[in-house]
Design a protein around this motif. Sequence first.
Motif, PDB file in Angstrom:
ATOM      1  N   ARG A 223       0.844  -1.190   0.000  1.00 52.43           N
ATOM      2  CA  ARG A 223       0.000   0.000   0.000  1.00 52.43           C
ATOM      3  C   ARG A 223       0.880   1.241   0.000  1.00 52.43           C
ATOM      4  NH1 ARG A 223      -3.771   1.170   5.105  1.00 52.43           N
ATOM      5  NH2 ARG A 223      -1.702   1.546   5.984  1.00 52.43           N
ATOM      6  N   ILE A 224       0.555   2.207  -0.835  1.00 59.70           N
ATOM      7  CA  ILE A 224       1.317   3.452  -0.882  1.00 59.70           C
ATOM      8  C   ILE A 224       1.090   4.247   0.392  1.00 59.70           C
ATOM      9  CG2 ILE A 224       1.555   5.648  -2.088  1.00 59.70           C
ATOM     10  CD1 ILE A 224       0.924   4.229  -4.679  1.00 59.70           C
ATOM     11  N   GLU A 225       2.196   4.710   1.000  1.00 57.33           N
ATOM     12  CA  GLU A 225       2.121   5.442   2.262  1.00 57.33           C
ATOM     13  C   GLU A 225       2.462   6.918   2.102  1.00 57.33           C
ATOM     14  OE1 GLU A 225       1.049   4.394   5.057  1.00 57.33           O
ATOM     15  OE2 GLU A 225       1.040   2.212   4.877  1.00 57.33           O
ATOM     16  N   GLY A 226       3.316   7.267   1.151  1.00 58.39           N
ATOM     17  CA  GLY A 226       3.675   8.667   0.989  1.00 58.39           C
ATOM     18  C   GLY A 226       4.871   8.833   0.070  1.00 58.39           C
ATOM     19  N   GLU A 227       5.298  10.103  -0.087  1.00 56.68           N
ATOM     20  CA  GLU A 227       6.421  10.421  -0.971  1.00 56.68           C
ATOM     21  C   GLU A 227       7.720  10.622  -0.214  1.00 56.68           C
ATOM     22  OE1 GLU A 227       4.526  12.706  -4.790  1.00 56.68           O
ATOM     23  OE2 GLU A 227       4.743  13.869  -2.941  1.00 56.68           O
ATOM     24  N   ASN A 228       7.659  10.847   1.095  1.00 58.25           N
ATOM     25  CA  ASN A 228       8.868  11.003   1.904  1.00 58.25           C
ATOM     26  C   ASN A 228       8.630  10.383   3.271  1.00 58.25           C
ATOM     27  OD1 ASN A 228       8.115  13.336   3.925  1.00 58.25           O
ATOM     28  ND2 ASN A 228       7.446  14.057   1.909  1.00 58.25           N
ATOM     29  N   ILE A 229       9.718  10.055   3.956  1.00 61.56           N
ATOM     30  CA  ILE A 229       9.609   9.307   5.202  1.00 61.56           C
ATOM     31  C   ILE A 229       9.025  10.157   6.334  1.00 61.56           C
ATOM     32  CG2 ILE A 229      11.949   9.848   5.972  1.00 61.56           C
ATOM     33  CD1 ILE A 229      12.139   6.917   6.933  1.00 61.56           C
ATOM     34  N   PHE A 230       9.189  11.477   6.286  1.00 56.82           N
ATOM     35  CA  PHE A 230       8.593  12.343   7.304  1.00 56.82           C
ATOM     36  C   PHE A 230       7.071  12.272   7.237  1.00 56.82           C
ATOM     37  CE2 PHE A 230      12.828  14.034   6.944  1.00 56.82           C
ATOM     38  CZ  PHE A 230      13.133  14.494   8.208  1.00 56.82           C
ATOM     39  N   GLN A 231       6.555  12.301   6.035  1.00 56.90           N
ATOM     40  CA  GLN A 231       5.112  12.223   5.829  1.00 56.90           C
ATOM     41  C   GLN A 231       4.545  10.908   6.342  1.00 56.90           C
ATOM     42  OE1 GLN A 231       4.205  12.151   1.691  1.00 56.90           O
ATOM     43  NE2 GLN A 231       1.995  12.268   1.955  1.00 56.90           N
ATOM     44  N   VAL A 232       5.259   9.809   6.093  1.00 55.70           N
ATOM     45  CA  VAL A 232       4.788   8.486   6.500  1.00 55.70           C
ATOM     46  C   VAL A 232       4.804   8.338   8.018  1.00 55.70           C
ATOM     47  CG1 VAL A 232       5.275   6.019   6.368  1.00 55.70           C
ATOM     48  CG2 VAL A 232       5.504   7.444   4.336  1.00 55.70           C
ATOM     49  N   VAL A 233       5.907   8.741   8.652  1.00 58.71           N
ATOM     50  CA  VAL A 233       6.011   8.607  10.109  1.00 58.71           C
ATOM     51  C   VAL A 233       4.980   9.480  10.803  1.00 58.71           C
ATOM     52  CG1 VAL A 233       7.527   8.987  12.087  1.00 58.71           C
ATOM     53  CG2 VAL A 233       8.435   7.947  10.003  1.00 58.71           C
ATOM     54  N   LYS A 234       4.722  10.653  10.273  1.00 60.09           N
ATOM     55  CA  LYS A 234       3.705  11.529  10.865  1.00 60.09           C
ATOM     56  C   LYS A 234       2.333  10.859  10.852  1.00 60.09           C
ATOM     57  CE  LYS A 234       1.521  16.043  10.343  1.00 60.09           C
ATOM     58  NZ  LYS A 234       1.582  16.361  11.793  1.00 60.09           N
ATOM     59  N   THR A 260       5.134  17.191  16.814  1.00 56.78           N
ATOM     60  CA  THR A 260       5.401  18.621  16.658  1.00 56.78           C
ATOM     61  C   THR A 260       6.787  18.867  16.078  1.00 56.78           C
ATOM     62  OG1 THR A 260       3.955  19.111  18.544  1.00 56.78           O
ATOM     63  CG2 THR A 260       5.508  20.826  17.865  1.00 56.78           C
ATOM     64  N   ARG A 261       7.784  18.164  16.611  1.00 55.44           N
ATOM     65  CA  ARG A 261       9.152  18.326  16.123  1.00 55.44           C
ATOM     66  C   ARG A 261       9.293  17.806  14.691  1.00 55.44           C
ATOM     67  NH1 ARG A 261      13.344  16.224  20.619  1.00 55.44           N
ATOM     68  NH2 ARG A 261      14.762  17.004  19.000  1.00 55.44           N
ATOM     69  N   LEU A 262       8.598  16.713  14.391  1.00 55.74           N
ATOM     70  CA  LEU A 262       8.660  16.133  13.045  1.00 55.74           C
ATOM     71  C   LEU A 262       8.047  17.078  12.021  1.00 55.74           C
ATOM     72  CD1 LEU A 262       9.352  13.329  11.592  1.00 55.74           C
ATOM     73  CD2 LEU A 262       6.895  12.932  11.703  1.00 55.74           C
ATOM     74  N   THR A 263       6.910  17.667  12.357  1.00 53.26           N
ATOM     75  CA  THR A 263       6.232  18.593  11.449  1.00 53.26           C
ATOM     76  C   THR A 263       7.083  19.829  11.197  1.00 53.26           C
ATOM     77  OG1 THR A 263       4.086  17.821  12.288  1.00 53.26           O
ATOM     78  CG2 THR A 263       4.116  19.885  11.057  1.00 53.26           C
ATOM     79  N   ALA A 264       7.711  20.341  12.268  1.00 51.59           N
ATOM     80  CA  ALA A 264       8.553  21.525  12.118  1.00 51.59           C
ATOM     81  C   ALA A 264       9.763  21.236  11.232  1.00 51.59           C
ATOM     82  CB  ALA A 264       9.003  22.013  13.495  1.00 51.59           C
ATOM     83  N   LYS A 265      10.375  20.058  11.405  1.00 50.28           N
ATOM     84  CA  LYS A 265      11.528  19.680  10.588  1.00 50.28           C
ATOM     85  C   LYS A 265      11.130  19.521   9.124  1.00 50.28           C
ATOM     86  CE  LYS A 265      15.810  18.258   9.981  1.00 50.28           C
ATOM     87  NZ  LYS A 265      16.971  19.166  10.156  1.00 50.28           N
ATOM     88  N   ALA A 266       9.997  18.894   8.862  1.00 48.80           N
ATOM     89  CA  ALA A 266       9.537  18.710   7.487  1.00 48.80           C
ATOM     90  C   ALA A 266       9.217  20.047   6.840  1.00 48.80           C
ATOM     91  CB  ALA A 266       8.313  17.801   7.468  1.00 48.80           C
ATOM     92  N   ARG A 267       8.663  20.972   7.624  1.00 48.96           N
ATOM     93  CA  ARG A 267       8.370  22.303   7.086  1.00 48.96           C
ATOM     94  C   ARG A 267       9.647  23.044   6.731  1.00 48.96           C
ATOM     95  NH1 ARG A 267       6.340  24.360  11.310  1.00 48.96           N
ATOM     96  NH2 ARG A 267       4.273  23.446  11.055  1.00 48.96           N
ATOM     97  N   ASP A 268      10.675  22.915   7.584  1.00 50.06           N
ATOM     98  CA  ASP A 268      11.948  23.573   7.302  1.00 50.06           C
ATOM     99  C   ASP A 268      12.605  23.017   6.040  1.00 50.06           C
ATOM    100  OD1 ASP A 268      11.574  25.060   9.582  1.00 50.06           O
ATOM    101  OD2 ASP A 268      12.856  23.787  10.845  1.00 50.06           O
ATOM    102  N   LEU A 269      12.418  21.728   5.805  1.00 50.62           N
ATOM    103  CA  LEU A 269      13.008  21.087   4.625  1.00 50.62           C
ATOM    104  C   LEU A 269      12.171  21.279   3.375  1.00 50.62           C
ATOM    105  CD1 LEU A 269      14.144  17.700   6.253  1.00 50.62           C
ATOM    106  CD2 LEU A 269      15.613  19.610   5.583  1.00 50.62           C
TER     107      LEU A 269
END
Length: 330
Positions: A223-234, A260-269
């Motif tokens: 099953r497709i989970e996402g395009e990047n690992i940050f999106q999937v783990v979130k 919260t930390r994961l979302t902030a890191k993904a936004r920065d990237l």
Amino acid sequence: KPNWAALFACMALPVCKYGASCYRKNPDHLRKFSHPQNDEKQQRTRQKRKLSTSPVATSVCETEAGNTHTNAEQSESINRPSDAKILKLSGGDDSEVVGATSDDGVRQLVRKMMLVQMPDDFYHFWDFCASINPSAPERALLSSGAGLELVGPFHILSGRLGGHLPWTRCVLHCRYFYDPPEFVTVLKSTTEDGFHIGYFRDEPDSDICLLASNNASENCQFRIEGENIFQVVKRKISERCKEKSSLSSEQRQKLLSLDTRLTAKARDLGLAMDNPATISRKRNKLVLSKCFHKLGIVVPYDKKTEVGYRPLPLTDSEGYCIVFAACTWK
């Protein structure tokens, strides 16, 4: 600490088919082929000689000889590297941890061991986990209660998967029964047996890939989970937070802090956080043929050579019968 210089030297040359049992001493042979186990022995011998000639050698050896560890402590020290063994890719002062090894050199090592180039979000996520658990980044999600552990190529960065191993062993590392060749596992669940997540790509040399999941204890469907690992783990953290019966208030707070930390890191990237359904619809438009794993086959068409995908004159059921007969033939 992983000897990165020795790892690069071993991976640069083809491995001698006789391995450590090779008796040839011809310099030309030694220049053309690597002998990993012999190289490691020579390196350890040089380190011992260096210690024996240093002024602090006696105290170091006495300290090591005076320490007594149980089997559990010894296995823990082997399987869970210390701070000095953790590879960090953020540059700056952290570059001293890996000596003279650059980011490009590490990526080259991962490519030679896994035969594919891992995307940028893979390395960014390793740095993110190292900021959460510096002593064991591969267990950062476990300590936060997400129920996921970093595996596969992440073990190269942690030093648990040595560069002296042949590529045939590396590509089979953390591979499950139904995983196709295009799939590389990077996350496994500690709460659901057989569930794992990995990168799936249509071309080995392409940096464009997506993440998919499979439960090897159930079936071969992905099953497709996402395009990047940050999106999937979130998404997995959100699903984990909905399990009210199995989480305490403290565990839930840890997960919310991690989210919260994961979302902030993904936004920065600048990473996208699209819904998996949207990604599936985009891929379905490119799929030329269905597969048993449900991810489909995407084959680019070369207009110059007129080479592309050609459908087989078989239905799905006929193809399944042929494969099943070949697998069960005696």
